[in-house]
Design an enzyme around this catalytic site. Structure first.
Site, mmCIF file in Angstrom:
data_model
loop_
_atom_site.group_PDB
_atom_site.id
_atom_site.type_symbol
_atom_site.label_atom_id
_atom_site.label_comp_id
_atom_site.label_asym_id
_atom_site.label_seq_id
_atom_site.Cartn_x
_atom_site.Cartn_y
_atom_site.Cartn_z
ATOM 1 N N LYS A 203 1.128 -1.498 -0.192
ATOM 2 C CA LYS A 203 0.292 0.482 0.322
ATOM 3 C C LYS A 203 0.826 1.439 0.076
ATOM 4 C CE LYS A 203 -2.436 1.381 3.540
ATOM 5 N NZ LYS A 203 -3.731 2.030 4.186
HETATM 6 C C1 R5P Z 1 -2.269 4.311 6.678
HETATM 7 O O1 R5P Z 1 -1.270 3.754 7.637
HETATM 8 C C2 R5P Z 1 -3.560 4.215 7.588
HETATM 9 O O2 R5P Z 1 -3.085 3.126 8.132
HETATM 10 C C3 R5P Z 1 -4.778 4.193 6.528
HETATM 11 O O3 R5P Z 1 -5.277 3.259 6.381
HETATM 12 C C4 R5P Z 1 -3.889 4.398 5.290
HETATM 13 O O4 R5P Z 1 -4.157 5.849 5.157
HETATM 14 C C5 R5P Z 1 -6.140 4.764 4.106
HETATM 15 O O5 R5P Z 1 -6.245 5.853 4.701
HETATM 16 P P1 R5P Z 1 -6.985 7.179 3.618
HETATM 17 O O6 R5P Z 1 -7.668 6.594 2.843
HETATM 18 O O7 R5P Z 1 -7.744 7.856 5.275
HETATM 19 O O8 R5P Z 1 -5.668 7.729 3.963
#
Ligand code: R5P
Length: 290
Positions: A203
């Protein structure tokens, strides 16, 4: 020892050339065992090869986050539209019905709050992950942060060692600390290091040159959404990421902080899986919001 005086930036990414060994719909998973492939197939739709993961793990580091005040009220209505849910053990056990029947990407590290920012030294017990029947484990990697880098690499390594024993995929989460650059060089480095250390999914964030980050990462890359954007811009982000080779999104704030989260997650789903343009997705969002 790295030859620091001879670091040559990669330049031949084979953009537009499909990665080899692609009879399985998840990149880099061709040679994995059945259990791994089964779990990855629960996350990534075998028909499209894509995934919409709904991330609501923010509270474990940020505490109270707008849109996550009440998981029962804010998140449960969204789950049916997600391919996978990403949350912590505490929220899963306390607030997610066992009948939800969605694959779980369990936030599996901890060790810090928003005050010190990056997690580096706590990993969930693998037996607990198995007891919760998770489909993947998410662990952060903070490359470029002296205080955390080695510890997060060790944490990711340990997670892969333990999870692969039980055919549980690991998702490497590329961290963005205050000092870290948000560019293709950083995200490409962090993503590749996640994959080299055994992560089955990475991710990261969308950025200029994102297609190179994806091309040089031998496993699927999903994007986090980041801070809340206007809906059309968030859909544009999804569209560009998919166009540049992302295997999906792991999105939180741009869904649960939307003016209409139920409409937004359906629009995101349509952009990711059905190829809707950002404008078409936005029209869908507006129609569903009426
Ligand atoms: C990142 O480490 C966080 O755990 C979130 O899961 C991630 O950033 C995704 O969320 P967002 O789309 O709000 O950035």
């Amino acid at each position: 020892m790295a030859d620091l005086d001879d670091l040559r930036e990669g330049s031949n990414f084979g953009l537009g050339v499909t990665a080899g060994q692609q009879s399985f719909h998840v990149k880099g998973a061709e040679n994995l065992p059945w259990g791994m492939k089964d779990r990855l197939s629960r996350i990534f739709n075998p028909k499209t090869g894509k995934a919409v993961m709904l991330a609501f793990d923010h509270g474990f580091i940020m505490g109270l986050t707008s849109g996550l005040e009440r998981i029962d009220l804010n998140i449960l209505p969204l789950i049916e539209y997600a391919d996978c849910i990403m949350c912590t053990r505490g929220i899963l056990l306390s607030s997610i019905p066992t009948t939800t029947n969605k694959p779980i990407c369990l936030r599996s590290d901890a060790g810090a709050s928003i005050l010190t920012e990056l997690n580096d030294n706590v990993l969930i017990d693998i037996e607990d992950a198995i007891r919760m029947n998770v489909s993947a484990m998410a662990v952060m990697l903070a490359i470029g942060d002296e205080a955390h880098e080695a510890k997060t690499v060790a944490n990711l390594y340990k997670a892969v060692d333990k999870a692969s024993r039980y055919n549980i995929p690991v998702m490497g989460v590329t961290a963005v600390g205050k000092q870290m650059a948000r560019d293709a060089r950083y995200f490409g480095l962090a993503s590749r290091i996640c994959a080299e250390n055994g992560a089955n999914i990475v991710k990261t964030y969308y950025c200029d040159g994102f297609e190179k980050v994806v091309a040089a990462c031998p496993v699927p890359v999903v994007i986090a959404g980041g801070k809340k954007l206007p809906e059309l811009e968030a859909l544009d982000l999804c569209y560009k990421a998919i166009g540049d080779g992302a295997a999906g999104v792991d999105m939180g704030r741009n869904v649960f902080q939307s003016e209409n989260p139920v409409a937004m997650i359906q629009a995101v789903h349509a952009v990711v899986h059905d190829g809707l343009t950002p404008q078409q997705g936005f029209e869908m969002f507006q129609d569903l919001s009426k």
